[in-house]
Write a protein that holds these residues in place. Structure first.
Motif, PDB file in Angstrom:
ATOM      1  N   ILE A  12      -7.570   8.607  -9.327  1.00  0.00           N
ATOM      2  CA  ILE A  12      -7.455   9.176  -7.981  1.00  0.00           C
ATOM      3  C   ILE A  12      -6.330   8.484  -7.205  1.00  0.00           C
ATOM      4  O   ILE A  12      -5.506   9.143  -6.570  1.00  0.00           O
ATOM      5  CB  ILE A  12      -8.801   9.090  -7.237  1.00  0.00           C
ATOM      6  CG1 ILE A  12      -9.806  10.058  -7.889  1.00  0.00           C
ATOM      7  CG2 ILE A  12      -8.628   9.391  -5.753  1.00  0.00           C
ATOM      8  CD1 ILE A  12     -11.228   9.884  -7.422  1.00  0.00           C
ATOM      9  N   ASN A  13      -6.266   7.155  -7.286  1.00  0.00           N
ATOM     10  CA  ASN A  13      -5.218   6.409  -6.585  1.00  0.00           C
ATOM     11  C   ASN A  13      -3.825   6.753  -7.106  1.00  0.00           C
ATOM     12  O   ASN A  13      -2.844   6.666  -6.366  1.00  0.00           O
ATOM     13  CB  ASN A  13      -5.464   4.909  -6.686  1.00  0.00           C
ATOM     14  CG  ASN A  13      -6.677   4.464  -5.889  1.00  0.00           C
ATOM     15  OD1 ASN A  13      -7.093   5.133  -4.947  1.00  0.00           O
ATOM     16  ND2 ASN A  13      -7.254   3.342  -6.276  1.00  0.00           N
ATOM     17  N   ALA A  14      -3.737   7.159  -8.382  1.00  0.00           N
ATOM     18  CA  ALA A  14      -2.448   7.536  -8.974  1.00  0.00           C
ATOM     19  C   ALA A  14      -2.091   8.989  -8.683  1.00  0.00           C
ATOM     20  O   ALA A  14      -1.003   9.441  -9.044  1.00  0.00           O
ATOM     21  CB  ALA A  14      -2.482   7.285 -10.486  1.00  0.00           C
TER      22      ALA A  14
ATOM     23  N   GLY B 160     -13.843   9.871  -3.859  1.00  0.00           N
ATOM     24  CA  GLY B 160     -12.789  10.873  -3.754  1.00  0.00           C
ATOM     25  C   GLY B 160     -12.834  12.036  -4.713  1.00  0.00           C
ATOM     26  O   GLY B 160     -11.945  12.886  -4.699  1.00  0.00           O
TER      27      GLY B 160
ATOM     28  N   LYS C  67     -11.389   5.732 -10.095  1.00  0.00           N
ATOM     29  CA  LYS C  67     -10.651   5.319  -8.895  1.00  0.00           C
ATOM     30  C   LYS C  67      -9.161   5.164  -9.202  1.00  0.00           C
ATOM     31  O   LYS C  67      -8.308   5.574  -8.404  1.00  0.00           O
ATOM     32  CB  LYS C  67     -11.200   3.998  -8.355  1.00  0.00           C
ATOM     33  CG  LYS C  67     -12.557   4.091  -7.713  1.00  0.00           C
ATOM     34  CD  LYS C  67     -13.017   2.700  -7.267  1.00  0.00           C
ATOM     35  CE  LYS C  67     -14.422   2.705  -6.722  1.00  0.00           C
ATOM     36  NZ  LYS C  67     -14.860   1.334  -6.368  1.00  0.00           N
ATOM     37  N   ASN C  68      -8.837   4.574 -10.362  1.00  0.00           N
ATOM     38  CA  ASN C  68      -7.431   4.395 -10.742  1.00  0.00           C
ATOM     39  C   ASN C  68      -6.721   5.742 -10.839  1.00  0.00           C
ATOM     40  O   ASN C  68      -5.582   5.888 -10.394  1.00  0.00           O
ATOM     41  CB  ASN C  68      -7.316   3.648 -12.069  1.00  0.00           C
ATOM     42  CG  ASN C  68      -7.648   2.176 -11.942  1.00  0.00           C
ATOM     43  OD1 ASN C  68      -7.687   1.622 -10.839  1.00  0.00           O
ATOM     44  ND2 ASN C  68      -7.900   1.535 -13.073  1.00  0.00           N
TER      45      ASN C  68
ATOM     46  N   ASN D 196      -4.715   0.523 -15.770  1.00  0.00           N
ATOM     47  CA  ASN D 196      -3.764   1.249 -14.919  1.00  0.00           C
ATOM     48  C   ASN D 196      -2.469   1.595 -15.644  1.00  0.00           C
ATOM     49  O   ASN D 196      -1.832   2.600 -15.332  1.00  0.00           O
ATOM     50  CB  ASN D 196      -3.451   0.440 -13.658  1.00  0.00           C
ATOM     51  CG  ASN D 196      -4.027   1.083 -12.424  1.00  0.00           C
ATOM     52  OD1 ASN D 196      -4.149   2.300 -12.335  1.00  0.00           O
ATOM     53  ND2 ASN D 196      -4.376   0.265 -11.464  1.00  0.00           N
TER      54      ASN D 196
END
Length: 183
Positions: free
Chosen positions: A139-141, A170, A136-137, A93
């Motif tokens: 997309i979450n960012a 996502g 996922k990291n 991350n």
């Protein structure tokens, strides 16, 4: 003639060993990394041609020692900079946040297999779960992710498994290359 984009191959080094990779024949040699001065000169040429988008490719561009330098140089020249990557580094991350800090808003992740077994068979390393975590990291960012896949005789009947997984976390943009035979 109007040009819009340019792909720059910054290195041949890679942290995977995919069976169909064009960098394979270079032995992923780190001495083949593009000197940063040459990378800057290429960006200057792009600017002079009114190119608005540069895409960094490799080998694996995220392990290029001047990765963030070239991104910053593109942005200084008012050129959007993207990256095509295998996505392994995105499990970290801190790296994802650093990319955001350097203005990367979208990435294209070349997914090497639709599941753990297919990924291992293609990339010769068991890192499928790490890539999914990395996606996922991103997309979450707030980084937009495009998934690209090479479709071959080996995965033409199963690649949708990977697409469904990526959609479920996502991702909504996909690119496909169709390949009839390997090296």
């Amino acid at each position: 003639m109007n040009y819009r984009s340019c792909w720059i191959t910054v290195n041949r080094a890679c942290n995977l060993r995919c069976e169909w990779c064009y960098a394979r024949d270079t032995n992923y040699n780190t001495s083949d990394d593009m000197p940063i001065k040459l990378a800057y000169e290429i960006v200057d040429i792009c600017k002079n041609l009114n190119i608005t988008d540069v895409v960094l490719i490799g080998g694996e561009p995220t392990i290029y020692p001047h990765f963030f330098d070239i991104i910053d140089y593109c942005h200084d020249k008012k050129i959007h900079c993207g990256v095509v990557t295998n996505g392994l580094i995105f499990k970290d991350n801190t790296f994802v946040e650093k990319m955001l800090g350097h203005g990367i808003k979208s990435v294209s992740v070349s997914l090497k297999g639709e599941n753990k077994e297919a990924f291992l068979n293609t990339a010769k390393i068991d890192k499928f779960d790490d890539v999914i975590i990395g996606i996922k990291n991103c997309i979450n960012a707030g980084i937009k992710v495009t998934i690209s896949m090479v479709i071959t005789e080996k995965n033409v009947d199963t690649f949708l498994e990977g697409i469904k997984l990526c959609k479920s976390i996502g991702v909504n943009r996909f690119h496909f290359s169709f390949c009839n035979s390997f090296n």
